[in-house]
Design a protein around this motif. Structure first.
Motif, PDB file in Angstrom:
ATOM      1  N   SER A 170       0.843  -1.211   0.000  1.00  0.00           N
ATOM      2  CA  SER A 170       0.000   0.000   0.000  1.00  0.00           C
ATOM      3  C   SER A 170       0.871   1.251   0.000  1.00  0.00           C
ATOM      4  O   SER A 170       1.988   1.242   0.534  1.00  0.00           O
ATOM      5  N   THR A 171       0.345   2.332  -0.558  1.00  0.00           N
ATOM      6  CA  THR A 171       1.082   3.600  -0.509  1.00  0.00           C
ATOM      7  C   THR A 171       0.914   4.209   0.884  1.00  0.00           C
ATOM      8  O   THR A 171      -0.016   3.858   1.626  1.00  0.00           O
ATOM      9  N   CYS A 172       1.776   5.158   1.212  1.00  0.00           N
ATOM     10  CA  CYS A 172       1.667   5.797   2.529  1.00  0.00           C
ATOM     11  C   CYS A 172       0.333   6.533   2.663  1.00  0.00           C
ATOM     12  O   CYS A 172      -0.258   6.582   3.741  1.00  0.00           O
ATOM     13  N   GLN A 173      -0.133   7.120   1.543  1.00  0.00           N
ATOM     14  CA  GLN A 173      -1.418   7.811   1.608  1.00  0.00           C
ATOM     15  C   GLN A 173      -2.538   6.827   1.973  1.00  0.00           C
ATOM     16  O   GLN A 173      -3.392   7.122   2.808  1.00  0.00           O
ATOM     17  N   GLU A 174      -2.490   5.646   1.392  1.00  0.00           N
ATOM     18  CA  GLU A 174      -3.509   4.628   1.725  1.00  0.00           C
ATOM     19  C   GLU A 174      -3.392   4.176   3.178  1.00  0.00           C
ATOM     20  O   GLU A 174      -4.400   3.994   3.872  1.00  0.00           O
ATOM     21  N   TYR A 205      -2.629  13.945  14.404  1.00  0.00           N
ATOM     22  CA  TYR A 205      -1.896  13.689  13.160  1.00  0.00           C
ATOM     23  C   TYR A 205      -1.684  12.193  12.985  1.00  0.00           C
ATOM     24  O   TYR A 205      -1.684  11.428  13.960  1.00  0.00           O
ATOM     25  N   GLU A 228       6.676   8.911   1.086  1.00  0.00           N
ATOM     26  CA  GLU A 228       5.471   8.545   0.330  1.00  0.00           C
ATOM     27  C   GLU A 228       5.384   7.057   0.075  1.00  0.00           C
ATOM     28  O   GLU A 228       4.310   6.492  -0.084  1.00  0.00           O
ATOM     29  N   GLU A 229       6.562   6.428   0.037  1.00  0.00           N
ATOM     30  CA  GLU A 229       6.608   4.964  -0.111  1.00  0.00           C
ATOM     31  C   GLU A 229       7.568   4.404   0.924  1.00  0.00           C
ATOM     32  O   GLU A 229       8.553   5.056   1.276  1.00  0.00           O
ATOM     33  N   GLU A 273       1.217  10.240  10.535  1.00  0.00           N
ATOM     34  CA  GLU A 273       2.299  10.524   9.592  1.00  0.00           C
ATOM     35  C   GLU A 273       3.227   9.321   9.485  1.00  0.00           C
ATOM     36  O   GLU A 273       3.402   8.578  10.449  1.00  0.00           O
ATOM     37  N   LYS A 315      -2.151   5.874   5.728  1.00  0.00           N
ATOM     38  CA  LYS A 315      -2.583   6.942   6.637  1.00  0.00           C
ATOM     39  C   LYS A 315      -4.110   7.044   6.648  1.00  0.00           C
ATOM     40  O   LYS A 315      -4.726   7.172   7.705  1.00  0.00           O
ATOM     41  N   SER A 316      -4.702   6.929   5.447  1.00  0.00           N
ATOM     42  CA  SER A 316      -6.174   7.009   5.359  1.00  0.00           C
ATOM     43  C   SER A 316      -6.816   5.873   6.144  1.00  0.00           C
ATOM     44  O   SER A 316      -7.839   6.073   6.813  1.00  0.00           O
TER      45      SER A 316
END
Ligand SMILES: Nc1ncnc2c1ncn2[C@@H]1O[C@H](COP(=O)(O)OP(=O)(O)OP(=O)(O)O)[C@@H](O)[C@H]1O
Ligand SMILES: CC(C)(CO)[C@@H](O)C(=O)[O-]
Ligand code: BAL
Length: 318
Positions: free
Chosen positions: A256-260, A278, A291-292, A280, A262-263
């Motif tokens: 998974s990506t970091c954005q995924e 937060y 990001e990865e 992060e 975190k979400s």
């Protein structure tokens, strides 16, 4: 039964104690705490005990790291219980300073009313700590240690005076206790990294040890503040550990990506009733967001449950 530790309240007496033992060739390990000790603290004390001849623990709720809007007054305390626990572990000295900062009459926790006074120094300028607010005119203490980059993100965003206060008080404690080794918990991940950096940059002759997070049997990271959670909030707070565990699994097994990631954590904690401060994902040493995850990273969270702000993290080593 182990003998009672020596309780030292005066900073000059503390330095004298340390120097007298060090002059006899004894090594000294140090664990700084804010008291209300739990198994997380005791694990640090045990680790310290295995690394040096003598162990010193400090118990001090530092007004220099709390903003006037934060929970200094609500911070739990139980000195008698703490001393029993430390005696059982064979700790040699407990430093409970009453004169760490020379800022006048209010004692080290300061004057509560003064702390709350609107218009205390800095009210229209940079943020101030309870220490400065209590002094009113800022007299007594004006030297601060700042670890400029590492203090900026994560907890530094919502607690702007926190790491300046932590680095400063730890520097003072190191100068007074003069330990060979000091042990910090990785639960306060950013704090641990900041202390490592400060020691490196300022050439303190102290070796810093980072000790793993101790959790309750259901996974909640032990924290003195947990005692302020209602039973319902305590249940909701478990979403922190559960979501971090899921995110770690997804990072390692689902690319998974970091954005995924975190979400996912934000969604699970929010659904459980927590309020995110937060979430992060950062590099383990520099604490720079990534990001990865293709090198050692750590996913860090702070979230509110009622009036209690909890922090936690999980290292991810791909
Ligand atoms: N669960 C834990 N596991 C490992 N180390 C811990 C744990 N809880 C606290 N520590 C460490 O103990 C030291 C003293 O922390 P402190 O006295 O602030 O306790 P705390 O439980 O973190 O309190 P709070 O988070 O409520 O302020 C710090 O180095 C901290 O990282
Ligand atoms: C390191 C510390 C004792 C400094 O006040 C505190 O921030 C803590 O207990 O983590
Ligand atoms: N363990 C961190 C201390 C604080 O939150 O002030």
């Amino acid at each position: 039964m182990a003998s009672e530790p020596e309780v030292i309240r005066d900073k000059t007496a503390m330095r004298r104690w340390s120097r007298s033992h060090r002059s006899k060739g004894k090594t000294l390990a140090f664990v700084p705490t804010m008291g209300f000790l739990h198994e997380g603290h005791l694990a640090l004390v045990r680790a310290a005990g295995a690394l040096a001849d003598l162990t010193v623990v400090s118990i001090y709720v530092n007004p220099g790291q709390f903003a006037p809007s934060e929970d200094l007054d609500a911070y739990p305390a139980d000195l008698r219980g703490d001393l029993h626990k430390l005696a059982d572990l064979g700790v040699h000295a407990v430093f409970c300073p009453t004169n760490l900062y020379d800022h006048g009459e209010g004692g080290d926790r300061g004057d509560v009313q003064a702390r709350r006074t609107e218009g205390a120094i800095g009210s229209s300028g940079p943020p101030v700590s309870c220490l400065e607010a209590a002094a009113g005119d800022g007299s007594g203490h004006e030297t601060w240690v700042r670890v400029e980059k590492l203090e900026r993100g994560l907890c530094g965003m919502s607690r702007p005076v926190f790491f300046r206060g932590v680095a400063t008080v730890v520097a003072k404690l190191f100068n007074i206790v003069e330990p060979d080794i000091a042990v910090f918990g990785k639960k306060d991940y950013q704090q641990w990294r900041i202390i490592c950096r400060m020691v490196h940059d300022l050439d303190f002759a102290v070796k810093i040890i980072g000790s793993e997070i101790v959790r309750e049997s259901d996974g909640l990271a032990m924290s003195s503040r947990n005692v302020r959670l209602s039973p319902k909030e305590r249940e909701k707070a478990l979403s922190i550990y559960n979501s971090l565990s899921k995110a770690k699994y997804a990072a390692l097994h689902e690319q998974s990506t970091c954005q995924e990631l975190k979400s996912l954590v934000i969604q699970l904690v929010t659904e459980a009733g927590g309020r995110i401060d937060y979430v992060e994902i950062v590099e383990q040493e520099s604490l720079i967001p990534v990001e990865e995850i293709n090198s050692p990273a750590v996913i860090c969270i702070a979230a509110w449950f009622g009036a209690v702000r909890l922090i936690d993290n999980m290292e991810i080593n791909p």
